[in-house]
Design a protein around this motif. Sequence first.
Motif, PDB file in Angstrom:
ATOM      1  N   VAL A  89       0.840  -1.210   0.000  1.00  0.00           N
ATOM      2  CA  VAL A  89       0.000   0.000   0.000  1.00  0.00           C
ATOM      3  C   VAL A  89       0.873   1.257   0.000  1.00  0.00           C
ATOM      4  O   VAL A  89       0.632   2.196  -0.774  1.00  0.00           O
ATOM      5  CB  VAL A  89      -0.981  -0.015   1.190  1.00  0.00           C
ATOM      6  N   ILE A  90       1.894   1.276   0.837  1.00  0.00           N
ATOM      7  CA  ILE A  90       2.808   2.427   0.861  1.00  0.00           C
ATOM      8  C   ILE A  90       3.474   2.595  -0.493  1.00  0.00           C
ATOM      9  O   ILE A  90       3.599   3.715  -1.008  1.00  0.00           O
ATOM     10  CB  ILE A  90       3.847   2.267   1.990  1.00  0.00           C
ATOM     11  N   SER A  91       3.865   1.488  -1.111  1.00  0.00           N
ATOM     12  CA  SER A  91       4.493   1.548  -2.438  1.00  0.00           C
ATOM     13  C   SER A  91       3.527   2.083  -3.484  1.00  0.00           C
ATOM     14  O   SER A  91       3.934   2.784  -4.416  1.00  0.00           O
ATOM     15  CB  SER A  91       4.993   0.162  -2.840  1.00  0.00           C
ATOM     16  N   GLY A  92       2.242   1.769  -3.332  1.00  0.00           N
ATOM     17  CA  GLY A  92       1.231   2.322  -4.237  1.00  0.00           C
ATOM     18  C   GLY A  92       1.122   3.830  -4.101  1.00  0.00           C
ATOM     19  O   GLY A  92       1.014   4.556  -5.094  1.00  0.00           O
ATOM     20  N   PHE A  93       1.178   4.315  -2.851  1.00  0.00           N
ATOM     21  CA  PHE A  93       1.163   5.769  -2.640  1.00  0.00           C
ATOM     22  C   PHE A  93       2.429   6.417  -3.212  1.00  0.00           C
ATOM     23  O   PHE A  93       2.385   7.523  -3.757  1.00  0.00           O
ATOM     24  CB  PHE A  93       1.006   6.108  -1.165  1.00  0.00           C
ATOM     25  N   LEU A  94       3.549   5.721  -3.088  1.00  0.00           N
ATOM     26  CA  LEU A  94       4.790   6.242  -3.676  1.00  0.00           C
ATOM     27  C   LEU A  94       4.703   6.276  -5.195  1.00  0.00           C
ATOM     28  O   LEU A  94       5.314   7.131  -5.843  1.00  0.00           O
ATOM     29  CB  LEU A  94       5.990   5.413  -3.225  1.00  0.00           C
ATOM     30  N   GLU A  95       3.928   5.356  -5.778  1.00  0.00           N
ATOM     31  CA  GLU A  95       3.722   5.405  -7.230  1.00  0.00           C
ATOM     32  C   GLU A  95       3.000   6.689  -7.610  1.00  0.00           C
ATOM     33  O   GLU A  95       3.336   7.337  -8.610  1.00  0.00           O
ATOM     34  CB  GLU A  95       2.935   4.190  -7.716  1.00  0.00           C
ATOM     35  N   THR A  96       2.017   7.070  -6.812  1.00  0.00           N
ATOM     36  CA  THR A  96       1.345   8.341  -7.052  1.00  0.00           C
ATOM     37  C   THR A  96       2.349   9.487  -6.978  1.00  0.00           C
ATOM     38  O   THR A  96       2.347  10.385  -7.833  1.00  0.00           O
ATOM     39  CB  THR A  96       0.225   8.559  -6.007  1.00  0.00           C
ATOM     40  N   ALA A  97       3.216   9.460  -5.972  1.00  0.00           N
ATOM     41  CA  ALA A  97       4.209  10.530  -5.803  1.00  0.00           C
ATOM     42  C   ALA A  97       5.131  10.623  -7.010  1.00  0.00           C
ATOM     43  O   ALA A  97       5.404  11.718  -7.509  1.00  0.00           O
ATOM     44  CB  ALA A  97       5.020  10.306  -4.528  1.00  0.00           C
ATOM     45  N   ALA A 132      11.131  -0.874  -4.981  1.00  0.00           N
ATOM     46  CA  ALA A 132      11.723  -1.720  -3.938  1.00  0.00           C
ATOM     47  C   ALA A 132      10.626  -2.268  -3.020  1.00  0.00           C
ATOM     48  O   ALA A 132      10.653  -3.451  -2.650  1.00  0.00           O
ATOM     49  CB  ALA A 132      12.746  -0.928  -3.126  1.00  0.00           C
ATOM     50  N   GLY A 133       9.662  -1.446  -2.680  1.00  0.00           N
ATOM     51  CA  GLY A 133       8.554  -1.907  -1.856  1.00  0.00           C
ATOM     52  C   GLY A 133       7.716  -2.956  -2.569  1.00  0.00           C
ATOM     53  O   GLY A 133       7.314  -3.957  -1.968  1.00  0.00           O
TER      54      GLY A 133
END
Length: 104
Positions: A7-15, A44-45
């Motif tokens: 989930v955090i990696s998905g938010f980083l994709e948005t970023a 990486a995530g």
Amino acid sequence: MAWLVLVISGFLETAWAIALDRSAGLSRLLPSVVFVVTLVLSMAGLAYALRDIPVGTGYAVWVGIGAVGTALVGMLVLGESASLPRILCLLLVIAGVVGLKIFH
């Protein structure tokens, strides 16, 4: 733990998607650096999460979170159209992501 990282990696994709847009073709330094850093962390995530989550499920959830997040930032911050059909389509993507988690 794998789901939290995904989930955090998905938010980083948005970023990284927003940073890529703001970088004007990688011609602006700060957004370009944000793009590279968030891209590497997001990948990486995803790689870490895929140790425990099947690739089809993990990738679809990662892309879904990133796509919905990017579209929402576009609508709420960047002045993109927030029409009812677009919002309904985003809700369908969210339903798909939730379904993948539930039926994992």
